[in-house]
Design a protein around this motif. Structure first.
Motif, PDB file in Angstrom:
ATOM      1  N   UNK A 146       0.679  -1.169   0.074  1.00  0.00           N
ATOM      2  CA  UNK A 146       0.000  -0.125  -0.035  1.00  0.00           C
ATOM      3  C   UNK A 146       0.917   1.109   0.015  1.00  0.00           C
ATOM      4  N   UNK A 147       0.571   2.205  -0.771  1.00  0.00           N
ATOM      5  CA  UNK A 147       1.183   3.514  -0.823  1.00  0.00           C
ATOM      6  C   UNK A 147       1.006   4.136   0.593  1.00  0.00           C
ATOM      7  N   UNK A 148       1.972   5.138   0.852  1.00  0.00           N
ATOM      8  CA  UNK A 148       1.675   5.861   2.036  1.00  0.00           C
ATOM      9  C   UNK A 148       1.894   7.336   1.838  1.00  0.00           C
ATOM     10  N   UNK A 149       1.920   7.706   0.341  1.00  0.00           N
ATOM     11  CA  UNK A 149       1.860   9.070  -0.158  1.00  0.00           C
ATOM     12  C   UNK A 149       0.318   9.546  -0.101  1.00  0.00           C
ATOM     13  N   UNK A 150       0.177  10.754  -0.029  1.00  0.00           N
ATOM     14  CA  UNK A 150      -0.936  11.388  -0.274  1.00  0.00           C
ATOM     15  C   UNK A 150      -1.466  11.191  -1.641  1.00  0.00           C
ATOM     16  N   UNK A 151      -2.693  10.396  -1.690  1.00  0.00           N
ATOM     17  CA  UNK A 151      -3.395  10.091  -2.883  1.00  0.00           C
ATOM     18  C   UNK A 151      -3.595  11.446  -3.892  1.00  0.00           C
ATOM     19  N   UNK A 152      -3.893  12.586  -3.427  1.00  0.00           N
ATOM     20  CA  UNK A 152      -3.918  13.465  -4.054  1.00  0.00           C
ATOM     21  C   UNK A 152      -2.762  14.180  -4.860  1.00  0.00           C
ATOM     22  N   UNK A 153      -1.720  13.512  -4.286  1.00  0.00           N
ATOM     23  CA  UNK A 153      -0.387  14.107  -4.872  1.00  0.00           C
ATOM     24  C   UNK A 153      -0.009  12.876  -6.167  1.00  0.00           C
ATOM     25  N   UNK A 154      -0.573  13.062  -7.136  1.00  0.00           N
ATOM     26  CA  UNK A 154      -0.483  11.940  -8.215  1.00  0.00           C
ATOM     27  C   UNK A 154       0.934  11.572  -8.562  1.00  0.00           C
ATOM     28  N   UNK A 155       1.887  12.624  -8.750  1.00  0.00           N
ATOM     29  CA  UNK A 155       3.195  12.193  -9.032  1.00  0.00           C
ATOM     30  C   UNK A 155       3.732  11.268  -8.103  1.00  0.00           C
ATOM     31  N   UNK A 156       3.795  11.685  -6.928  1.00  0.00           N
ATOM     32  CA  UNK A 156       4.303  10.931  -5.673  1.00  0.00           C
ATOM     33  C   UNK A 156       3.717   9.643  -5.683  1.00  0.00           C
ATOM     34  N   UNK A 157       2.536   9.617  -5.806  1.00  0.00           N
ATOM     35  CA  UNK A 157       1.832   8.244  -5.641  1.00  0.00           C
ATOM     36  C   UNK A 157       2.191   7.303  -6.920  1.00  0.00           C
ATOM     37  N   UNK A 158       2.271   7.878  -8.035  1.00  0.00           N
ATOM     38  CA  UNK A 158       2.742   6.997  -9.179  1.00  0.00           C
ATOM     39  C   UNK A 158       4.083   6.427  -9.001  1.00  0.00           C
ATOM     40  N   UNK A 159       4.848   7.185  -8.490  1.00  0.00           N
ATOM     41  CA  UNK A 159       6.302   7.023  -8.504  1.00  0.00           C
ATOM     42  C   UNK A 159       6.449   5.946  -7.435  1.00  0.00           C
ATOM     43  N   UNK A 160       5.503   5.916  -6.366  1.00  0.00           N
ATOM     44  CA  UNK A 160       5.571   4.895  -5.390  1.00  0.00           C
ATOM     45  C   UNK A 160       4.993   3.426  -6.012  1.00  0.00           C
ATOM     46  N   UNK A 161       3.792   3.845  -6.797  1.00  0.00           N
ATOM     47  CA  UNK A 161       3.415   2.454  -7.260  1.00  0.00           C
ATOM     48  C   UNK A 161       3.996   2.000  -8.127  1.00  0.00           C
ATOM     49  N   UNK A 162       5.026   2.635  -9.044  1.00  0.00           N
ATOM     50  CA  UNK A 162       5.814   1.958  -9.915  1.00  0.00           C
ATOM     51  C   UNK A 162       7.120   1.416  -9.388  1.00  0.00           C
ATOM     52  N   UNK A 163       7.577   1.964  -8.224  1.00  0.00           N
ATOM     53  CA  UNK A 163       8.626   1.229  -7.452  1.00  0.00           C
ATOM     54  C   UNK A 163       8.180  -0.004  -6.739  1.00  0.00           C
ATOM     55  N   UNK A 164       6.910  -0.132  -6.350  1.00  0.00           N
ATOM     56  CA  UNK A 164       6.326  -1.406  -5.769  1.00  0.00           C
ATOM     57  C   UNK A 164       6.204  -2.485  -6.918  1.00  0.00           C
ATOM     58  N   UNK A 165       5.716  -2.028  -8.086  1.00  0.00           N
ATOM     59  CA  UNK A 165       5.701  -2.970  -9.013  1.00  0.00           C
ATOM     60  C   UNK A 165       6.920  -3.333  -9.615  1.00  0.00           C
ATOM     61  N   UNK A 166       8.095  -2.362  -9.744  1.00  0.00           N
ATOM     62  CA  UNK A 166       9.350  -3.098  -9.962  1.00  0.00           C
ATOM     63  C   UNK A 166       9.831  -4.061  -9.076  1.00  0.00           C
ATOM     64  N   UNK A 167       9.506  -3.924  -7.780  1.00  0.00           N
ATOM     65  CA  UNK A 167      10.024  -4.738  -7.002  1.00  0.00           C
ATOM     66  C   UNK A 167       9.258  -6.010  -7.000  1.00  0.00           C
ATOM     67  N   UNK A 168       8.253  -6.134  -7.627  1.00  0.00           N
ATOM     68  CA  UNK A 168       7.312  -7.514  -7.917  1.00  0.00           C
ATOM     69  C   UNK A 168       5.797  -7.406  -7.422  1.00  0.00           C
ATOM     70  N   UNK A 169       5.518  -6.184  -6.898  1.00  0.00           N
ATOM     71  CA  UNK A 169       4.244  -6.418  -6.562  1.00  0.00           C
ATOM     72  C   UNK A 169       3.028  -6.519  -7.477  1.00  0.00           C
ATOM     73  N   UNK A 170       2.101  -7.391  -7.085  1.00  0.00           N
ATOM     74  CA  UNK A 170       0.969  -7.691  -7.993  1.00  0.00           C
ATOM     75  C   UNK A 170      -0.140  -6.789  -7.989  1.00  0.00           C
ATOM     76  N   UNK A 171      -0.449  -6.332  -6.984  1.00  0.00           N
ATOM     77  CA  UNK A 171      -1.467  -5.458  -6.475  1.00  0.00           C
ATOM     78  C   UNK A 171      -1.040  -4.284  -5.601  1.00  0.00           C
TER      79      UNK A 171
END
Length: 379
Positions: free
Chosen positions: A35-60
């Motif tokens: 789960x992300x811990x950024x403010x979801x309203x901060x699109x850039x920060x949230x997208x960056x964190x999602x992509x980092x998690x995905x690169x690490x192998x996160x499925x969801x």
């Protein structure tokens, strides 16, 4: 019959649902979430964190949607990532509707805390209209007052009853595309609740020890709780809850699954704790090697052992092995067999190059087999 029956895990038979492109339950691989811990309203920060998690192998990946700004941002976030996004919804039914409309693959929700039957019906309709599944998320820290008064404290029975009550609400609206979690920060309570729920229904189960703690203590607590459930065949998707970078949650999740032989990603590194018999600095070598091969996602096993007491035996069971020897002369094993000696060279770089070569060979074999299968199917 299995060759090693003591390693077999018989998974609980559950129905299967879909979270975006990811199947959960049934015979699908156990998926790893964070789960992300950024403010979801901060699109850039949230997208960056999602992509980092995905690169690490996160499925969801789950994001919190506490307000309208968050659900508005969710629409843009979903467009910029490929991993399915779960919207975390509490209390306000409109956020659930907005999240479904924004492209969430799943809603994490408790039907009983979003209001009237009509409001639940509207959220279910939105989920159905947009192909959105749900997760009923019961937490020991937020059980219904009536259950706490009746049972006296959070207990497995109260958590299971809460989960089944929420499930009944969705079933009454002819909606069954959901999974259930019964999380607690106490591993004993969480494990007992999941065991009771596994016996009471066939819905897929999302495992987690909630609020497990920091990186080290949370990893230990989660490994005990999730590991015991997974070993018993219970669980279809997992989230390791750490007060740490979400990427660390993903890594720990995969390490738990890897240890139980339930799913493999990257190198399974077997190494000794080192002692006076070691013929090279095992601890520093392993630490450096882990960093050097962090980019490898191909499953394989590698052993790094400081001396010849257990080194040859471990090497026989791994794809690549390394055993320390006297006079700075060490032995490298490939496919369990002695292959060559290594003297006065950079151990980390030498092993990393062998691992990279092996990964390339494995991936090439996979590609060739896939091409062969595709060609056969086309005939």
């Amino acid at each position: 019959m299995s060759v090693r029956p003591y390693r077999d895990i018989q998974r609980r038979k559950s129905r299967q649902i879909r979270v975006g492109s990811v199947l959960v339950g049934g015979d699908a691989p156990i998926s790893v979430q964070t789960m992300t811990n950024t403010l979801t309203s901060d699109i850039a920060a949230t997208v960056a964190q999602v992509k980092a998690a995905e690169a690490a192998g996160a499925d969801i990946v789950r994001v919190s949607c506490p307000d309208e700004d968050s659900t508005a941002a969710l629409k843009e976030i979903v467009k910029q990532v490929t991993v399915p996004i779960v919207a975390d919804i509490h209390f306000h039914y409109k956020r659930g509707i907005e999240a479904a409309e924004a492209g969430a693959a799943c809603l994490r929700i408790n039907p009983g805390n979003i209001g009237s039957a009509e409001r639940v019906r509207e959220v279910v309709k939105a989920a159905k209209d947009h192909g959105c599944s749900m997760r009923i998320g019961v937490n020991a820290g937020s059980l219904e007052r009536e259950l706490l008064e009746r049972y006296g404290e959070p207990c497995p029975e109260a958590m299971v009853e809460s989960a089944l009550t929420h499930a009944k609400i969705l079933e009454d609206h002819d909606f069954r595309e959901f999974k259930i979690s019964v999380k607690a920060s106490d591993p004993f309570l969480a494990v007992a609740a999941y065991q009771g729920l596994a016996d009471a229904c066939d819905y897929p189960l999302h495992l987690g020890i909630t609020e497990a703690g920091g990186l080290r203590t949370g990893t230990v607590k989660s490994s005990i709780g999730l590991g015991s459930l997974l070993w018993a065949g219970i669980g279809d998707t997992i989230r390791v809850s750490l007060s740490a970078d979400p990427v660390e949650e993903v890594k720990v999740g995969f390490d738990i699954l890897k240890s139980l032989n339930l799913r493999h990603r990257g190198v399974n590194l077997i190494s000794c704790p080192s002692c006076a018999r070691q013929n090279f600095d095992v601890i520093k070598t392993v630490e450096a090697l882990e960093k050097r091969i962090a980019h490898i996602t191909t499953p394989m096993s590698v052993s790094i052992i400081g001396c010849v007491v257990n080194g040859p035996g471990e090497a026989r069971e791994t794809d690549i092995g390394f055993t320390g020897g006297g006079n700075d002369t060490h032995m490298v094993y490939l496919a369990g067999q002695q292959h060559h000696r290594l003297k006065n060279q950079d151990i980390v770089e030498h092993m990393a190059e062998l691992i990279e070569k092996k990964a390339a060979e494995i991936e090439a074999a996979k590609a060739a087999e896939k091409a062969k299968t595709s060609a056969a199917a086309a005939e």
